[in-house]
Design a protein around this motif. Structure first.
Motif, mmCIF file in Angstrom:
data_model
loop_
_atom_site.group_PDB
_atom_site.id
_atom_site.type_symbol
_atom_site.label_atom_id
_atom_site.label_comp_id
_atom_site.label_asym_id
_atom_site.label_seq_id
_atom_site.Cartn_x
_atom_site.Cartn_y
_atom_site.Cartn_z
ATOM 1 N N ARG A 48 -12.404 6.673 1.503
ATOM 2 C CA ARG A 48 -11.838 5.859 2.579
ATOM 3 C C ARG A 48 -12.359 4.412 2.553
ATOM 4 N NH1 ARG A 48 -9.274 8.878 6.331
ATOM 5 N NH2 ARG A 48 -9.805 7.575 8.131
ATOM 6 N N GLN A 77 0.663 2.370 0.657
ATOM 7 C CA GLN A 77 1.001 3.483 1.546
ATOM 8 C C GLN A 77 -0.248 4.261 1.941
ATOM 9 O OE1 GLN A 77 4.167 2.922 2.894
ATOM 10 N NE2 GLN A 77 4.381 5.145 2.723
ATOM 11 N N ARG A 80 -2.530 2.365 4.459
ATOM 12 C CA ARG A 80 -2.052 2.361 5.851
ATOM 13 C C ARG A 80 -2.617 3.528 6.660
ATOM 14 N NH1 ARG A 80 3.415 1.242 3.557
ATOM 15 N NH2 ARG A 80 3.757 -1.020 3.656
ATOM 16 N N GLN A 81 -3.107 4.541 5.974
ATOM 17 C CA GLN A 81 -3.673 5.694 6.672
ATOM 18 C C GLN A 81 -5.168 5.524 6.955
ATOM 19 O OE1 GLN A 81 -1.175 7.741 7.431
ATOM 20 N NE2 GLN A 81 0.058 6.354 6.150
#
Length: 451
Positions: A48, A77, A80-81
């Motif tokens: 992360r 993509q 974005r999490q």
């Protein structure tokens, strides 16, 4: 909170992952080593770690290669999490604009980013490259000028910032200052390929071919390693110096050696290879079957949509290899550009004329080539590359004017080139050929004869 070497908070980082990230940043700054491999280690240690993913996305998006851009979209993509701080979210917004083909919007967003984060060296380098790809000489200089007063000489990365500033100064025509700043950057970090290449650009733009050869030769240990991303481009700069002096055997040796000995599929290397072979053809050199290999390698990148500057260079190779279908495919792509994005407008406004002009020149339709290229030359600095790279437009235009029997046009262009590089053998040759027709003004003939 874990921070980078300039003191920025890094969301999701760990002490185990941080060294891999800093290693990647250094590799990115110096254009040597494998930053993507280091980032893979960083994200394996800290899945992360936002900035590790963001740097991956920057490098993929800025590659201007269809496959890399598709990978960048996937990375964004995933980003974005992740939880992002304000600085990291700003990075992502810039990358998204690049992926949408809105390079100027991305550059403007990065301008605002730097006003809040002047020490964000990853953002500075990404922004500098965005300015390069959209050919904004002013912002190549001023993006760095706006933040440089914040950087003390003892701050980590200061020399890298100087190297970027040197290139911006060169593209803005401030050659003496550019060379001084570039050499200062190299005194602090001799491995800085961008600073080295900024000084090489100064010598190219001033017509200092002998100096350029000496510069490349003396510093070859710093730029010629196999792990050096700038190896081919710096060899290209050396080849231009030899070409200026009429040393075409040396140019071919560099092409067959450093440029294409191990055929690179990196699009920036393909651009250099196409431009070098085209210049050799203009100089009357038979390049043999070299176009065929190059055209085949272009197939993975020349999609007619992503970046017209690349497509234009692919057309050079397709013409040389007699790939008529692929030439037509890219001509059609430029004609059908709908203007929905900035990249599409580049294709319609500039890419179309450049490709049509080069096709016409190759086919011997020189009056038509002059029409397209004279129009394109005034807007080509809206997209793609450096002044040195775009000089191929004026070189081809001048050659077409001579072959079209337009000595007035050829003479005017030769004078324009000589005003910038009065000692250039190539430019003097253009003027001699223009006046040899017997239709140029008497005063011009006397000047040409004196040279």
């Amino acid at each position: 909170m874990i921070t980078d070497i300039q003191g920025h908070a890094l969301s999701g980082a760990t002490t185990e992952a941080l060294p891999f990230y800093e290693q990647a940043v250094t590799a990115f700054q110096l254009y040597r080593g494998d930053p993507m491999a280091s980032l893979a280690q960083a994200t394996a240690a800290a899945p992360r770690f936002a900035m590790a993913h963001i740097l991956q996305a920057h490098m993929l998006a800025l590659a201007t290669e269809p496959g890399a851009v598709a990978m960048a979209q996937d990375v964004v993509q995933a980003i974005r999490q992740l939880p992002l701080n304000e600085r990291e979210a700003s990075h992502v917004a810039v990358i998204e604009r690049v992926l949408q083909g809105e390079w100027t919007q991305a550059a403007l967003a990065m301008d605002l980013h730097h006003m809040q984060h002047p020490y964000d060296i990853v953002a500075l380098q990404a922004g500098h490259l965005i300015d390069f790809y959209r050919a904004s000489a002013r912002n190549l200089r001023d993006r760095i000028a706006r933040v440089l007063p914040h950087w003390a000489p003892d701050m980590p990365g200061h020399s890298i910032v100087l190297g970027m500033y040197a290139f911006g100064l060169e593209e803005s025509g401030d050659y003496a200052h550019a060379e001084a700043v570039g050499r200062e950057a190299l005194d602090a970090q001799p491995l800085d390929c961008w600073a080295h290449h900024a000084v090489a650009h100064v010598m190219e733009m001033q017509g200092r071919a002998q100096d350029g050869i000496g510069w490349m030769t003396a510093r070859q240990p710093y730029w010629s390693g196999d792990d050096n991303f700038f190896k081919v481009h710096n060899a290209w700069h050396g080849a231009l110096c030899h070409l200026e002096l009429g040393q075409t055997d040396a140019v071919l040796a560099l092409y067959d050696g450093t440029v294409r000995q191990t055929p690179s599929a990196v699009v920036l290397d393909l651009v250099d290879a196409s431009a070098l072979l085209w210049r050799l053809q203009l100089a009357g050199v038979d390049v043999g079957g070299r176009w065929t290999e190059l055209a085949q390698t272009w197939d993975a990148h020349a999609d007619g949509r992503l970046y017209p500057f690349n497509d234009w260079h692919a057309v050079m190779a397709y013409l040389g290899a007699d790939r008529v279908h692929d030439v037509q495919r890219l001509r059609d792509a430029m004609r059908s550009a709908d203007g929905a994005s900035e990249v599409s407008r580049w294709a319609a406004d500039t890419g179309h004329d450049l490709i049509e002009g080069f096709v016409a020149h190759w086919r011997g339709e020189h009056d038509l080539a002059v029409q397209h290229l004279y129009r394109a030359r005034h807007i080509a600095n809206r997209f793609g590359g450096s002044h040195a790279q775009r000089d191929i437009i004026d070189w081809t235009l001048t050659e077409s004017a001579l072959r079209a029997g337009q000595p007035g046009m050829a003479e005017a262009l030769a004078h324009e080139r000589l005003a910038l590089r009065p000692h250039s053998p190539v430019n003097r040759g253009f003027l001699r050929r223009a006046q040899a027709t017997g239709t140029t003004p008497r005063a011009t003939r006397r000047v040409a004869e004196a040279q």
